[in-house]
Design a protein around this motif. Structure first.
Motif, PDB file in Angstrom:
ATOM      1  N   MET A 125       0.851  -1.186   0.000  1.00  0.00           N
ATOM      2  CA  MET A 125       0.000   0.000   0.000  1.00  0.00           C
ATOM      3  C   MET A 125       0.891   1.242   0.000  1.00  0.00           C
ATOM      4  N   ILE A 126       0.498   2.234  -0.775  1.00  0.00           N
ATOM      5  CA  ILE A 126       1.251   3.483  -0.876  1.00  0.00           C
ATOM      6  C   ILE A 126       0.383   4.618  -0.343  1.00  0.00           C
ATOM      7  N   GLU A 127       0.976   5.449   0.524  1.00  0.00           N
ATOM      8  CA  GLU A 127       0.274   6.620   1.056  1.00  0.00           C
ATOM      9  C   GLU A 127       0.602   7.829   0.188  1.00  0.00           C
ATOM     10  N   LYS A 128      -0.456   8.424  -0.370  1.00  0.00           N
ATOM     11  CA  LYS A 128      -0.286   9.619  -1.206  1.00  0.00           C
ATOM     12  C   LYS A 128      -1.400  10.600  -0.870  1.00  0.00           C
ATOM     13  N   ASP A 129      -1.032  11.815  -0.542  1.00  0.00           N
ATOM     14  CA  ASP A 129      -1.993  12.864  -0.186  1.00  0.00           C
ATOM     15  C   ASP A 129      -2.940  12.398   0.918  1.00  0.00           C
ATOM     16  N   GLU A 130      -2.380  11.762   1.931  1.00  0.00           N
ATOM     17  CA  GLU A 130      -3.105  11.270   3.103  1.00  0.00           C
ATOM     18  C   GLU A 130      -4.154  10.202   2.765  1.00  0.00           C
ATOM     19  N   LYS A 131      -4.057   9.582   1.609  1.00  0.00           N
ATOM     20  CA  LYS A 131      -4.895   8.453   1.216  1.00  0.00           C
ATOM     21  C   LYS A 131      -3.987   7.265   0.963  1.00  0.00           C
ATOM     22  N   ILE A 132      -4.512   6.075   1.209  1.00  0.00           N
ATOM     23  CA  ILE A 132      -3.718   4.867   1.023  1.00  0.00           C
ATOM     24  C   ILE A 132      -4.289   4.054  -0.134  1.00  0.00           C
ATOM     25  N   PHE A 133      -3.420   3.686  -1.074  1.00  0.00           N
ATOM     26  CA  PHE A 133      -3.809   2.938  -2.257  1.00  0.00           C
ATOM     27  C   PHE A 133      -3.128   1.570  -2.260  1.00  0.00           C
TER      28      PHE A 133
END
Length: 158
Positions: A125-133
């Motif tokens: 999982m990658i955290e980007k702009d306080e969202k996790i994908f």
């Protein structure tokens, strides 16, 4: 200061030269500090938190988005490869890893051709702009260590 020394032209000139030299050194130190701080700021804006589940362990790594990393796994899935430092991975897992039975892929870098072992984690999982994908990828493990981060993200994942 001049109570201890007799004020002459020579002592005044030595004082001014030493004072100028001190200002020059302090200016150089401040300039180096700002240059280094600016470099770290530019690099850290491309560093992402990556959460990995592997062997019933979850851990977080800091990974740099590398626009030059276009490495894909050669299997039918054609998954992108995240390059991870062996030292960081072993530290996160809390044990030494043996890659003798791992599948390896060949890579081409500036230093030449090499083979790196591939690991397939359960979840990435990658955290980007306080969202996790959630992403589908594999880990390529190298012996190199990085200074400000633990590995290199693939260019197509962020």
């Amino acid at each position: 200061f001049f109570k201890f020394f007799i004020l002459t032209f020579v002592s005044y000139m030595v004082y001014r030269i030493l004072f100028g030299f001190l200002i020059l050194i302090l200016g150089f130190i401040v300039c180096c500090f700002f240059k280094l701080n600016y470099k770290h700021k530019n690099i850290l804006s491309f560093v992402y938190n990556v959460f990995i589940e592997f062997n019933q362990k979850s851990f977080k790594l800091k990974m740099f988005l590398d626009s030059g990393n276009s490495l894909y796994d050669e299997t039918l899935e054609q998954l992108p490869v995240l390059i991870v430092s062996k030292k960081s991975l072993e530290k996160s897992l809390g044990k030494a890893l043996n890659f003798s039975s791992c599948r390896q892929i060949e890579t081409q870098t500036i230093n030449g051709r090499s083979k790196i072992p591939i690991l397939k984690p359960r979840k990435i999982m990658i955290e980007k702009d306080e969202k996790i994908f959630n992403v589908q990828a594999v880990l390529g493990v190298i012996n190199e260590t990085f200074k400000l981060y633990d590995g290199l993200l693939h260019q197509d994942l962020v």
